[in-house]
Design a protein around this motif. Structure first.
Motif, PDB file in Angstrom:
ATOM      1  N   UNK A   1       0.130 -28.969 -21.402  1.00  0.00           N
ATOM      2  CA  UNK A   1       0.159 -30.373 -20.631  1.00  0.00           C
ATOM      3  C   UNK A   1       1.490 -30.474 -20.251  1.00  0.00           C
ATOM      4  N   UNK A   2       1.908 -30.942 -19.110  1.00  0.00           N
ATOM      5  CA  UNK A   2       3.222 -31.284 -18.610  1.00  0.00           C
ATOM      6  C   UNK A   2       4.069 -29.896 -17.960  1.00  0.00           C
TER       7      UNK A   2
ATOM      8  N   UNK B   1      11.710 -26.747 -17.961  1.00  0.00           N
ATOM      9  CA  UNK B   1      12.234 -26.029 -17.155  1.00  0.00           C
ATOM     10  C   UNK B   1      13.009 -24.737 -17.384  1.00  0.00           C
ATOM     11  N   UNK B   2      12.868 -24.237 -18.539  1.00  0.00           N
ATOM     12  CA  UNK B   2      13.571 -23.068 -19.157  1.00  0.00           C
ATOM     13  C   UNK B   2      12.897 -21.923 -19.647  1.00  0.00           C
ATOM     14  N   UNK B   3      11.102 -22.099 -19.269  1.00  0.00           N
ATOM     15  CA  UNK B   3      10.382 -20.823 -19.408  1.00  0.00           C
ATOM     16  C   UNK B   3       9.430 -20.697 -18.380  1.00  0.00           C
ATOM     17  N   UNK B   4       9.465 -19.458 -17.718  1.00  0.00           N
ATOM     18  CA  UNK B   4       8.624 -19.350 -16.502  1.00  0.00           C
ATOM     19  C   UNK B   4       7.637 -18.040 -16.966  1.00  0.00           C
ATOM     20  N   UNK B   5       6.375 -18.096 -16.947  1.00  0.00           N
ATOM     21  CA  UNK B   5       5.292 -17.401 -17.155  1.00  0.00           C
ATOM     22  C   UNK B   5       4.698 -16.976 -15.689  1.00  0.00           C
ATOM     23  N   UNK B   6       4.323 -15.643 -15.525  1.00  0.00           N
ATOM     24  CA  UNK B   6       3.695 -15.640 -14.480  1.00  0.00           C
ATOM     25  C   UNK B   6       2.379 -14.627 -14.529  1.00  0.00           C
TER      26      UNK B   6
ATOM     27  N   UNK C   1       2.709 -18.985 -11.140  1.00  0.00           N
ATOM     28  CA  UNK C   1       3.565 -19.375 -11.916  1.00  0.00           C
ATOM     29  C   UNK C   1       3.400 -20.581 -12.978  1.00  0.00           C
ATOM     30  N   UNK C   2       3.886 -20.463 -13.995  1.00  0.00           N
ATOM     31  CA  UNK C   2       3.750 -21.612 -14.949  1.00  0.00           C
ATOM     32  C   UNK C   2       5.090 -21.989 -15.351  1.00  0.00           C
TER      33      UNK C   2
ATOM     34  N   UNK D   1      -3.486 -24.308 -28.769  1.00  0.00           N
ATOM     35  CA  UNK D   1      -4.020 -24.281 -27.171  1.00  0.00           C
ATOM     36  C   UNK D   1      -4.939 -25.014 -27.057  1.00  0.00           C
ATOM     37  N   UNK D   2      -5.760 -25.904 -28.134  1.00  0.00           N
ATOM     38  CA  UNK D   2      -6.982 -26.262 -27.941  1.00  0.00           C
ATOM     39  C   UNK D   2      -6.769 -27.608 -26.947  1.00  0.00           C
ATOM     40  N   UNK D   3      -5.658 -28.226 -26.902  1.00  0.00           N
ATOM     41  CA  UNK D   3      -5.488 -29.464 -25.690  1.00  0.00           C
ATOM     42  C   UNK D   3      -5.048 -28.832 -24.369  1.00  0.00           C
ATOM     43  N   UNK D   4      -4.824 -27.481 -24.196  1.00  0.00           N
ATOM     44  CA  UNK D   4      -4.269 -27.061 -23.089  1.00  0.00           C
ATOM     45  C   UNK D   4      -5.080 -27.329 -21.704  1.00  0.00           C
ATOM     46  N   UNK D   5      -4.627 -27.215 -20.531  1.00  0.00           N
ATOM     47  CA  UNK D   5      -5.364 -27.517 -19.481  1.00  0.00           C
ATOM     48  C   UNK D   5      -5.796 -26.095 -18.848  1.00  0.00           C
TER      49      UNK D   5
END
Length: 237
Positions: free
Chosen positions: A90-91, A123-128, A117-118, A71-75
Motif C-alpha cells: 500500500x502507498x 520514492x527510493x525503490x523502483x521495481x519493474x 513499474x512500482x 505481503x498479506x495486506x498488499x494490493x
C-alpha cells in the motif's frame, strides 16, 4: 525524464636556615629521629563489572534481517500488457506498461514504457516487470542462457559469472517451473517461465543493490522476494 519515467552521517618548594653568634653549648646526642611507620594503603575494592549489554537484533530500518516481509495486506495488480498478476505494498505508485517490451530497445532501460513499474512511497525503490516470448525450454539452463543474453545486451561486466551467482526459483510450488534469481552489483533480477507463462519469460527486477535498506521492509532483495511470492514464485528446494 524523471526517476520514475514521468514523475531518480571533538576535547612546585623553598627552605631556609637560621644561625647565632654565641658559643654553642656542648652538643648532646639527640635521640635518633623516629622513622614514620609506613602504612599500607587501604585496599581498594575492585570496580564492579558492568552488566552485559544485550545485543540488539540486526535490522534494516525497522525490519529484522531475514524476517519475511508480510505481503498479506498488499494490493493486487494485473498487468494488461504482460498478463501477470502480483501485489504491491500500500502507498506504492504503479506506472502501467504502455507497450510490449523489446530486448533491443528496452534492455537496461529502467524507465522503459515497455514495463510495469512500482515506486516505493519514499520514492527510493523502483521495481519493474516485463515479459517476452521465449523458446529456450522449461529448464534452468535455458533460463540462464536467456539471462546471459539480456546481461550482454545491457553491457554488464559480470555476465560470465551469472551461473555462479544464480539461485534457482520455482514458479508454482507444486510443479516448480524453472526460474532464477540473479543479484548484480546495483540491481537484482528474477526470471521465470512455464505454467501460466508457457512460451514466455517473465522478469521482475529491483533497481537497487541487494542489501539496500527499504524502510520497514528489510533489504531490496527481501522486497523483491515478497513481490515474487505474490506471483507464486518461491526459492527452490
Amino acid at each position: 525524464m524523471s526517476w520514475m519515467r514521468c514523475a531518480a552521517l571533538v576535547i612546585l618548594l623553598a627552605a631556609g636556615a637560621a644561625g647565632c653568634t654565641a658559643t654553642p653549648p656542648e652538643p648532646t646526642e639527640s635521640p635518633p629521629a623516629s622513622t614514620p611507620t609506613e602504612q599500607s594503603p587501604a585496599p581498594t575494592a575492585a570496580p564492579a563489572e558492568p552488566a552485559p549489554t544485550p545485543t540488539p537484533t540486526p535490522s534494516i530500518l525497522g525490519t529484522p534481517v531475514g524476517e519475511a516481509v508480510d505481503a498479506r495486506a498488499w494490493i493486487r495488480y494485473s498487468s494488461e500488457i504482460h498478463d501477470v498478476d502480483l501485489a504491491h505494498p500500500p502507498g506504492w505508485t504503479v506506472v502501467p506498461a504502455e507497450r510490449e517490451w523489446s530486448m533491443a530497445e528496452d534492455a537496461g532501460a529502467i524507465e522503459s514504457p515497455g514495463q510495469d513499474g512500482f515506486m516505493s512511497a519514499a520514492g527510493d525503490v523502483w521495481i519493474t516487470l516485463w515479459s517476452v516470448p521465449y523458446s529456450g525450454g522449461e529448464t534452468l539452463e535455458g533460463v540462464q542462457t536467456w539471462a546471459e543474453e539480456l546481461c550482454l545486451q545491457i553491457g554488464d561486466p559480470s555476465c560470465a559469472t551469472i551461473g555462479e551467482r544464480a539461485e534457482p526459483l520455482c514458479l508454482e510450488r507444486r510443479d516448480c517451473h524453472p526460474g532464477l534469481l540473479v543479484p548484480f552489483e546495483f540491481d537484482v533480477h528474477a526470471y521465470v517461465t512455464g505454467g501460466d507463462h508457457a512460451s514466455r519469460i517473465v522478469t521482475l527486477a529491483v533497481w537497487r543493490a541487494s542489501s539496500f535498506p527499504v524502510r520497514g521492509m528489510g533489504s531490496a532483495r527481501e522486497v523483491l522476494e515478497a513481490f515474487l511470492e505474490t506471483m507464486d514464485v518461491w526459492p527452490a528446494g
